[in-house]
Enzyme design. Structure first.
Site, short mmCIF file in Angstrom:
data_model
loop_
_atom_site.label_atom_id
_atom_site.label_comp_id
_atom_site.label_asym_id
_atom_site.label_seq_id
_atom_site.Cartn_x
_atom_site.Cartn_y
_atom_site.Cartn_z
N LYS A 55 51.32 7.14 -56.52
CA LYS A 55 50.11 6.81 -57.28
C LYS A 55 49.79 7.82 -58.37
O LYS A 55 49.05 7.51 -59.29
CB LYS A 55 48.92 6.62 -56.35
CG LYS A 55 49.01 5.30 -55.58
CD LYS A 55 47.64 4.70 -55.36
CE LYS A 55 47.73 3.34 -54.73
NZ LYS A 55 48.32 3.38 -53.37
N SER A 80 41.26 4.00 -50.93
CA SER A 80 41.35 4.40 -49.53
C SER A 80 42.03 5.76 -49.43
O SER A 80 42.18 6.30 -48.36
CB SER A 80 42.15 3.38 -48.73
OG SER A 80 43.48 3.35 -49.21
N GLN A 85 43.30 10.60 -54.81
CA GLN A 85 43.93 11.89 -55.08
C GLN A 85 44.67 11.88 -56.40
O GLN A 85 44.70 12.87 -57.13
CB GLN A 85 44.93 12.23 -53.98
CG GLN A 85 44.27 12.61 -52.68
CD GLN A 85 45.31 12.90 -51.61
OE1 GLN A 85 45.99 13.92 -51.65
NE2 GLN A 85 45.47 11.99 -50.69
N ASP A 174 71.24 -4.66 -55.42
CA ASP A 174 71.17 -6.07 -55.03
C ASP A 174 69.76 -6.42 -54.57
O ASP A 174 69.29 -7.53 -54.79
CB ASP A 174 72.14 -6.34 -53.87
CG ASP A 174 73.58 -6.07 -54.28
OD1 ASP A 174 74.02 -6.65 -55.29
OD2 ASP A 174 74.25 -5.25 -53.62
N GLY A 182 47.76 -3.79 -53.20
CA GLY A 182 47.23 -4.65 -54.27
C GLY A 182 48.31 -5.12 -55.23
O GLY A 182 48.05 -5.93 -56.11
N ASP A 212 48.15 -11.18 -47.06
CA ASP A 212 47.51 -11.95 -48.14
C ASP A 212 48.42 -12.14 -49.35
O ASP A 212 48.38 -13.18 -50.00
CB ASP A 212 46.20 -11.28 -48.57
CG ASP A 212 46.43 -9.88 -49.09
OD1 ASP A 212 46.80 -9.02 -48.28
OD2 ASP A 212 46.29 -9.66 -50.31
C1 LIG Z 1 48.62 2.44 -52.61
C2 LIG Z 1 49.79 2.58 -51.77
C3 LIG Z 1 50.64 1.49 -51.53
C4 LIG Z 1 50.38 0.12 -52.10
O1 LIG Z 1 50.40 0.13 -53.50
P1 LIG Z 1 49.75 -1.06 -54.34
O2 LIG Z 1 50.02 -0.70 -55.74
O3 LIG Z 1 48.30 -1.10 -54.01
O4 LIG Z 1 50.41 -2.30 -53.90
C5 LIG Z 1 51.78 1.70 -50.78
N1 LIG Z 1 52.05 2.90 -50.24
C6 LIG Z 1 51.26 3.97 -50.42
C7 LIG Z 1 51.63 5.26 -49.80
C8 LIG Z 1 50.09 3.84 -51.20
O5 LIG Z 1 49.31 4.90 -51.37
#
Ligand SMILES: *Cc1c(COP(=O)(O)O)cnc(C)c1O
Length: 320
Positions: A55, A80, A85, A174, A182, A212
């Site tokens: 992220k 969350s 961070q 592959d 999300g 979902d």
């Molecule tokens: C946020 C997060 C995800 C999911 O990422 P999205 O972009 O919301 O689908 C997967 N793994 C980790 C460790 C994350 O922090």
């Protein structure tokens, strides 16, 4: 209204923006895993990324594009944990004031790290309050720029740089497996894969308790669910976004699910065999790879280990 979707050119621009700031994380392999699946697996270790997850890529890419005015007023984000961070660290590096909205039950390490990066943390109840509403209110009242965790072109483009690095390093794949919350990571990964390895099947993996994304792609519209109860706290999203949905429905082959028990097994494998601490959400890709059976045999499979932020006490408890 037609959506303006990010493209691979945006992933390339993001890669240039984060160069020298984000880590170019290692790609690891395991003979044990290869032998078990009869495949060649390439693990992209975003658990070793700055702040412990991919992220940082999307967060930094988004904040680096702020105007001087936006930089001065500041950023607000809801998360969350790992997006919090990511925004907090990026804001500190770029000298931007940050306010982060976090659920009261977010992992202790994630809250502490966010505060440690100098951000102001606002707590909310994820089962009764709407974080998007709180975010919107703060952005309207204080003029802060809201950077959502996944449904934003700069976030998606930034997240796509991990898959770009992976394919550039190991060559065409592959299959590429990435976790889905999300859908920012998955849609960014799909943009990179379609450009660099066009025949690659991109597969998203979400917790069994909250499928979902799978239901959304099957039904042709975004499905909303209650916050799923799962150990994969990075994927406890209630719905994917309109941008991530559009990219996923175009470029993603399939969404699979993994149970909490499968995530714990994968976590144990990474710790015992590869000496890697991977958080439960980060284990989704490998857990799904293990389900592929014949579909995996002889294949070159990229797996994004999306993060490593898990309280050590919690980690021990899960593995005990
Ligand atoms: C946020 C997060 C995800 C999911 O990422 P999205 O972009 O919301 O689908 C997967 N793994 C980790 C460790 C994350 O922090």
């Amino acid at each position: 209204m037609t959506l303006s979707l990010p493209t691979y050119a945006d992933v390339e621009a993001a890669a240039a923006r984060i160069a020298g700031v984000a880590h170019r994380t290692p790609v690891m392999t395991s003979t044990t895993a290869n032998d078990a699946l009869g495949a060649k697996l390439f693990f992209k270790c975003e658990n070793l990324q700055r702040m412990g997850a991919f992220k940082f890529r999307g967060g930094y890419n988004s904040l680096a594009r702020f105007t001087p005015e936006q930089k001065k007023t500041g950023v607000v984000a809801f998360s969350s944990g790992n997006h919090a961070q990511a925004v907090a660290l990026s804001a500190r590096l770029l000298g931007i004031p940050a306010t982060i909205i976090m659920p009261h039950d977010a992992p202790v390490t994630k809250v502490a790290a966010t505060k440690g990066y100098g951000a102001e943390v606002v707590m909310y109840d994820r089962y009764t309050e709407d974080r998007e509403e709180i975010g919107k209110r703060l952005s309207e009242e204080k003029g802060l720029t809201l950077i959502p965790p996944y449904n934003h072109p700069d976030v998606i483009a930034g997240q796509g740089t991990a898959a770009k690095e992976l394919i550039e390093e190991v060559g065409e794949l592959d299959i590429l497996l990435a976790p889905v919350g999300g859908g920012g990571l998955l849609s960014g990964s799909a943009l990179a894969a379609k450009a660099l390895s066009p025949s690659c099947q991109v597969i998203g993996v979400e917790p069994e308790a909250g499928n979902d994304a799978q239901r959304s792609l099957k039904s042709g519209k975004i499905v909303h669910i209650d916050t799923p109860k799962t150990i994969a706290d990075g994927a406890q999203t209630q719905h994917i976004g309109d941008l991530t949905y559009a990219i996923m429905s175009r470029d993603v082959a399939e969404i699979r699910t993994a149970s909490d028990a499968e995530l714990v097994e994968a976590m144990r494998f990474f710790a015992a065999r590869m000496k890697l601490v991977v958080e439960p959400t980060g284990c989704l890709g490998f857990a799904a790879a293990r389900q592929l059976g014949d579909a995996a045999r002889g294949k070159r499979i990229g797996i994004i280990l999306s993060g490593g932020n898990v309280d050590i006490a919690r980690f021990c408890e899960l593995l005990a």
